[in-house]
Design an enzyme around this catalytic site. Structure first.
Site, PDB file in Angstrom:
ATOM      1  N   HIS A   1      -7.893  -7.604 -12.880  1.00  0.00           N
ATOM      2  CA  HIS A   1      -6.435  -7.755 -12.933  1.00  0.00           C
ATOM      3  C   HIS A   1      -6.030  -8.696 -14.066  1.00  0.00           C
ATOM      4  O   HIS A   1      -5.178  -8.361 -14.897  1.00  0.00           O
ATOM      5  CB  HIS A   1      -5.928  -8.294 -11.593  1.00  0.00           C
TER       6      HIS A   1
ATOM      7  N   GLN B   1      -6.513 -11.217  -4.657  1.00  0.00           N
ATOM      8  CA  GLN B   1      -6.023 -10.144  -5.501  1.00  0.00           C
ATOM      9  C   GLN B   1      -6.006 -10.532  -6.976  1.00  0.00           C
ATOM     10  O   GLN B   1      -5.790  -9.691  -7.841  1.00  0.00           O
ATOM     11  CB  GLN B   1      -4.629  -9.715  -5.049  1.00  0.00           C
TER      12      GLN B   1
ATOM     13  N   HIS C   1      -6.796  -7.275 -17.555  1.00  0.00           N
ATOM     14  CA  HIS C   1      -5.873  -6.222 -17.974  1.00  0.00           C
ATOM     15  C   HIS C   1      -4.551  -6.792 -18.474  1.00  0.00           C
ATOM     16  O   HIS C   1      -4.070  -6.437 -19.557  1.00  0.00           O
ATOM     17  CB  HIS C   1      -5.619  -5.256 -16.829  1.00  0.00           C
TER      18      HIS C   1
ATOM     19  N   LYS D   1       2.474   8.554  -2.826  1.00  0.00           N
ATOM     20  CA  LYS D   1       1.720   7.486  -3.494  1.00  0.00           C
ATOM     21  C   LYS D   1       0.361   7.991  -3.982  1.00  0.00           C
ATOM     22  O   LYS D   1      -0.149   7.520  -5.001  1.00  0.00           O
ATOM     23  CB  LYS D   1       1.544   6.278  -2.570  1.00  0.00           C
TER      24      LYS D   1
ATOM     25  N   ARG E   1       2.034 -16.624  -3.243  1.00  0.00           N
ATOM     26  CA  ARG E   1       1.942 -16.081  -1.886  1.00  0.00           C
ATOM     27  C   ARG E   1       0.553 -16.309  -1.286  1.00  0.00           C
ATOM     28  O   ARG E   1       0.238 -15.784  -0.228  1.00  0.00           O
ATOM     29  CB  ARG E   1       2.273 -14.588  -1.892  1.00  0.00           C
TER      30      ARG E   1
END
Length: 311
Positions: free
Chosen positions: A145, A140, A148, A202, A135
């Site tokens: 990220h 991001q 992990h 949330k 995308r």
């Protein structure tokens, strides 16, 4: 030559002699090399090949795939949570000291199998990053990220290889519950744009994630005071620092997202960081953003500024 023979002997000892023989014939569990190959290809794609391939291409429209991916995560994680209750904690599993039962009988083997399923879910989680790349949301794909997701595959593979069950079950058990709630939120936001910014709970998912890391830390910490517990102690040196780090990282996110910055006008708060490492935004969908640290940075029409937490 002596060193090579020693390394070969050590590899054989670790991989075959002290591992759980019940799992050695399962897919990806015989040796570490297939899993290492998957992680190597994953890292090369999300950090190098993928961004280069997408450089002159339009983002893929994979909203439908992401929607069903989120739904599948909800179903699988709910199944693992229920199985943790049914096979473990409703049968007297201890939160303080639970050795691994290596016997090839029905219940211990079923528990080992569920631990293996949890490992496969961690491999499936690698698709989160693949979706970002396809995308064209490379901002991001942060170090935190990727670290992990890569680390979880390695950690859970090790757990299944050497102690599939016992004290380590709690981590997958509580994490599966949190992922049910979290991926259900992602699923709702991927179903309809009207849910974005309108799901009041949330904020409390972030609180639930903080509680999760705190509970996992405490559950492993008590092993230090269980000298007669036969569950191995060496995982403490990996799991305790990792969970303390994630606990602090989530507190930092929560402070910046819900306490420090209070907009003068009502606007949606940046969505939860998936696994504490990136803004979820239903696995990469557009959303309004407020100023947060870089590890929650969102691909939005507004520029997001922030500081990067030290990993």
């Amino acid at each position: 030559m002596l060193v090579l023979r020693y390394l070969a002997s050590f590899y054989h000892y670790v991989n075959y002699e002290v591992s759980d023989p019940r799992v050695n014939d399962w897919f990806l569990m015989g040796t570490p090399w297939p899993g290492a190959t998957i992680l190597g290809l994953y890292l090369m794609f999300v950090l190098k090949w993928g961004p280069k391939w997408m450089e002159h291409r339009k983002p893929f429209r994979i909203d439908t795939i992401i929607k069903y991916y989120n739904l599948a995560q909800v179903i699988i994680c709910a199944y693992l949570f229920v199985e943790g209750l049914r096979l473990g904690y409703l049968r007297g599993y201890s939160f303080l000291c639970q050795p691994v039962d290596y016997s090839p009988t029905e219940i211990p083997t079923a528990i080992a199998r569920r631990c293996y399923y949890y490992f496969l879910v961690k491999v499936l989680d690698l698709l989160d990053t693949i979706f970002f790349v396809l995308r064209k949301k490379q901002n991001q794909v942060s170090f935190l990220h990727v670290y992990h997701h890569t680390g979880m595959v390695m950690l859970i593979w090790s757990g299944v290889k050497w102690f599939p069950g016992g004290h380590g079950v709690f981590m997958g058990f509580i994490n599966s519950f949190v992922h049910v709630v979290m991926y259900f939120y992602y699923f709702l936001t991927s179903v309809s744009p009207k849910y974005k910014g309108n799901l009041w709970w949330k904020k409390y998912i972030t609180q639930l994630q903080i509680i999760q890391f705190g509970m996992i830390f405490l559950q492993w910490f008590v092993l230090l005071f269980q000298p007669n517990c036969s569950f191995p102690k060496w995982p403490l040196f990996v799991i305790l620092p990792q969970n303390l780090f994630m606990f602090c990282l989530f507190l930092d996110f929560y402070y910046h997202a819900y306490m420090k910055r209070k907009p003068a006008v009502r606007q949606p708060v940046t969505d939860l960081p998936q696994n504490g490492l990136h803004g979820s935004d239903a696995n990469g969908k557009m959303a309004a953003a407020v100023a947060l640290p870089d590890f929650t940075k969102r691909n939005s029409s507004k520029q997001v500024n922030g500081t990067t937490p030290s990993p």
